[in-house]
Design an enzyme around this catalytic site. Sequence first.
Site, PDB file in Angstrom:
ATOM      1  N   ASN A 119      94.194  55.528  36.760  1.00 24.36           N
ATOM      2  CA  ASN A 119      93.248  56.536  37.248  1.00 24.36           C
ATOM      3  C   ASN A 119      93.695  57.884  36.691  1.00 24.36           C
ATOM      4  O   ASN A 119      94.661  58.464  37.173  1.00 24.36           O
ATOM      5  CB  ASN A 119      93.249  56.535  38.785  1.00 24.36           C
ATOM      6  CG  ASN A 119      92.356  57.627  39.345  1.00 24.36           C
ATOM      7  OD1 ASN A 119      91.620  58.289  38.607  1.00 24.36           O
ATOM      8  ND2 ASN A 119      92.421  57.828  40.655  1.00 24.36           N
ATOM      9  N   TRP A 120      92.980  58.333  35.681  1.00 22.26           N
ATOM     10  CA  TRP A 120      93.371  59.581  35.023  1.00 22.26           C
ATOM     11  C   TRP A 120      93.025  60.816  35.853  1.00 22.26           C
ATOM     12  O   TRP A 120      93.394  61.931  35.491  1.00 22.26           O
ATOM     13  CB  TRP A 120      92.668  59.687  33.664  1.00 22.26           C
ATOM     14  CG  TRP A 120      93.230  58.811  32.589  1.00 22.26           C
ATOM     15  CD1 TRP A 120      94.282  57.939  32.683  1.00 22.26           C
ATOM     16  CD2 TRP A 120      92.770  58.738  31.233  1.00 22.26           C
ATOM     17  NE1 TRP A 120      94.496  57.327  31.471  1.00 22.26           N
ATOM     18  CE2 TRP A 120      93.583  57.800  30.558  1.00 22.26           C
ATOM     19  CE3 TRP A 120      91.746  59.368  30.521  1.00 22.26           C
ATOM     20  CZ2 TRP A 120      93.402  57.487  29.211  1.00 22.26           C
ATOM     21  CZ3 TRP A 120      91.564  59.048  29.179  1.00 22.26           C
ATOM     22  CH2 TRP A 120      92.392  58.122  28.542  1.00 22.26           C
ATOM     23  N   LYS A 121      92.252  60.637  36.921  1.00 24.06           N
ATOM     24  CA  LYS A 121      91.806  61.781  37.748  1.00 24.06           C
ATOM     25  C   LYS A 121      91.182  62.849  36.845  1.00 24.06           C
ATOM     26  O   LYS A 121      90.504  62.485  35.879  1.00 24.06           O
ATOM     27  CB  LYS A 121      92.981  62.296  38.583  1.00 24.06           C
ATOM     28  CG  LYS A 121      93.654  61.154  39.365  1.00 24.06           C
ATOM     29  CD  LYS A 121      94.585  61.598  40.407  1.00 24.06           C
ATOM     30  CE  LYS A 121      95.153  60.371  41.123  1.00 24.06           C
ATOM     31  NZ  LYS A 121      95.995  60.701  42.241  1.00 24.06           N
ATOM     32  N   HIS A 172      88.304  56.913  47.012  1.00 26.68           N
ATOM     33  CA  HIS A 172      89.649  57.444  46.761  1.00 26.68           C
ATOM     34  C   HIS A 172      89.941  58.551  47.774  1.00 26.68           C
ATOM     35  O   HIS A 172      89.058  59.323  48.134  1.00 26.68           O
ATOM     36  CB  HIS A 172      89.747  57.978  45.327  1.00 26.68           C
ATOM     37  CG  HIS A 172      91.164  58.252  44.923  1.00 26.68           C
ATOM     38  ND1 HIS A 172      91.839  59.372  45.357  1.00 26.68           N
ATOM     39  CD2 HIS A 172      92.041  57.535  44.177  1.00 26.68           C
ATOM     40  CE1 HIS A 172      93.086  59.320  44.876  1.00 26.68           C
ATOM     41  NE2 HIS A 172      93.228  58.217  44.166  1.00 26.68           N
ATOM     42  N   GLU A 215      91.279  61.325  47.495  1.00 24.18           N
ATOM     43  CA  GLU A 215      90.941  62.686  47.038  1.00 24.18           C
ATOM     44  C   GLU A 215      89.450  62.948  47.209  1.00 24.18           C
ATOM     45  O   GLU A 215      89.036  64.074  47.494  1.00 24.18           O
ATOM     46  CB  GLU A 215      91.397  62.868  45.576  1.00 24.18           C
ATOM     47  CG  GLU A 215      92.918  62.998  45.501  1.00 24.18           C
ATOM     48  CD  GLU A 215      93.544  62.456  44.225  1.00 24.18           C
ATOM     49  OE1 GLU A 215      92.821  62.240  43.235  1.00 24.18           O
ATOM     50  OE2 GLU A 215      94.774  62.230  44.241  1.00 24.18           O
ATOM     51  N   GLU A 219      96.319  52.741  48.969  1.00 23.64           N
ATOM     52  CA  GLU A 219      97.025  53.917  48.472  1.00 23.64           C
ATOM     53  C   GLU A 219      97.399  54.822  49.645  1.00 23.64           C
ATOM     54  O   GLU A 219      96.578  55.629  50.098  1.00 23.64           O
ATOM     55  CB  GLU A 219      96.124  54.708  47.514  1.00 23.64           C
ATOM     56  CG  GLU A 219      95.650  53.934  46.318  1.00 23.64           C
ATOM     57  CD  GLU A 219      95.253  54.846  45.170  1.00 23.64           C
ATOM     58  OE1 GLU A 219      95.878  54.750  44.116  1.00 23.64           O
ATOM     59  OE2 GLU A 219      94.340  55.677  45.344  1.00 23.64           O
ATOM     60  N   GLY A 252     101.020  61.007  44.150  1.00 22.70           N
ATOM     61  CA  GLY A 252     101.437  62.198  43.404  1.00 22.70           C
ATOM     62  C   GLY A 252     102.672  62.869  43.972  1.00 22.70           C
ATOM     63  O   GLY A 252     103.000  63.995  43.602  1.00 22.70           O
ATOM     64  N   SER A 277     102.409  56.719  43.334  1.00 19.37           N
ATOM     65  CA  SER A 277     103.664  56.905  42.601  1.00 19.37           C
ATOM     66  C   SER A 277     104.204  55.617  41.980  1.00 19.37           C
ATOM     67  O   SER A 277     105.415  55.398  41.951  1.00 19.37           O
ATOM     68  CB  SER A 277     104.726  57.566  43.500  1.00 19.37           C
ATOM     69  OG  SER A 277     104.292  58.850  43.903  1.00 19.37           O
ATOM     70  N   GLY A 329      98.225  56.555  38.943  1.00 17.77           N
ATOM     71  CA  GLY A 329      97.764  57.907  38.627  1.00 17.77           C
ATOM     72  C   GLY A 329      98.603  58.503  37.517  1.00 17.77           C
ATOM     73  O   GLY A 329      98.447  58.180  36.335  1.00 17.77           O
ATOM     74  N   GLY A 330      99.540  59.385  37.890  1.00 15.09           N
ATOM     75  CA  GLY A 330     100.344  60.149  36.941  1.00 15.09           C
ATOM     76  C   GLY A 330     100.916  59.328  35.797  1.00 15.09           C
ATOM     77  O   GLY A 330     100.815  59.727  34.621  1.00 15.09           O
TER      78      GLY A 330
HETATM   79  P1  13P Z   1      99.973  58.676  41.499  1.00 11.10           P
HETATM   80  O1  13P Z   1     100.318  57.396  40.777  1.00 11.10           O
HETATM   81  O2  13P Z   1     100.002  59.885  40.629  1.00 11.10           O
HETATM   82  O3  13P Z   1     100.762  58.820  42.763  1.00 11.10           O
HETATM   83  O4  13P Z   1      98.430  58.523  41.957  1.00 11.10           O
HETATM   84  C1  13P Z   1      98.024  57.396  42.636  1.00 11.10           C
HETATM   85  C2  13P Z   1      96.545  57.398  42.731  1.00 11.10           C
HETATM   86  O5  13P Z   1      95.969  58.185  43.462  1.00 11.10           O
HETATM   87  C3  13P Z   1      95.805  56.438  41.895  1.00 11.10           C
HETATM   88  O6  13P Z   1      94.461  56.380  42.265  1.00 11.10           O
END
Ligand code: 13P
Length: 263
Positions: free
Chosen positions: A13-15, A106, A108, A178, A184, A222, A243-244
């Site tokens: 997930n590149w956000k 999600h 967010e 999640e 993050g 993470s 994510g990251g």
């Molecule tokens: P991180 O891997 O950066 O913690 O993000 C997780 C996430 O929200 C994937 O959708």
Amino acid sequence: MSASTIRSWVIGNWKMNPVQADAQQLIQNLKQLLQHGPIAEQDCQLGIAPVSIALLPVREQLEDAAVKVVTVAQDVSRFPATGAYTGEISADLLKDSSIQFVLIGHSERREFFGDGPAVVADKIKHALAAGLTVIYCVGESLEQRESGLAEQVVLQQICDVASVVKQEQWSNVMIAYEPIWAIGTGKTASPQDAQSMHAKIREGLQQIAIQAGNSAILYGGSVKPENAVELAACPDINGALVGGASLNAESFYQIAQAFAKTK
Ligand code: 13P
């Protein structure tokens, strides 16, 4: 189907990242890694969820990858078809552009864009009706975990959408657990805590419908190469939503390898 026969998925997930040139480089790097060390689809399936403006270029760039990597939308409109909804992309329009997968719910989106239970249920209903596969994200806050409410919150989030998923549509639904406090932050749920929640989710799904019990349950929060092997070893963790670490081709590839080898 036992948990171990459920296909693994690792989805990046590149956000709201990165700029175009970096996205192209990232895909190029990933394609090179897959060229030299292919990951068989039956061992672990891969997906990338870029920003909406990059969905088509990323999909095109992935077309000649050595293994199939699906392109995933990060969100979808709560309204179906076409119409006067400025700024929105419906499930039907995603389908029309051959985007077959979508993240919904999600944390967010829930936190910053008001995606409450009714909105999330509408999105899932229309996405499934359009024939998309949904990755439905659930997870508790730190406060909820510390108050002992984690399971209740997560199972409620599953129940919030259960009524809009028809029995035969469960094969097009994955769950991504999640925990919000792990997103993050560099803090991962311990494999024991993650496994325990995944097992509860599996139980909850089985109670909703037999078919639901076969849904892949991904862990997110993470995930990195350093913790992927341990997470992948848990019987009810069928993959990762990353994510990251998905913004680095090597890290993403190593996470996928961990799931491919362990499962
Ligand atoms: P991180 O891997 O950066 O913690 O993000 C997780 C996430 O929200 C994937 O959708």
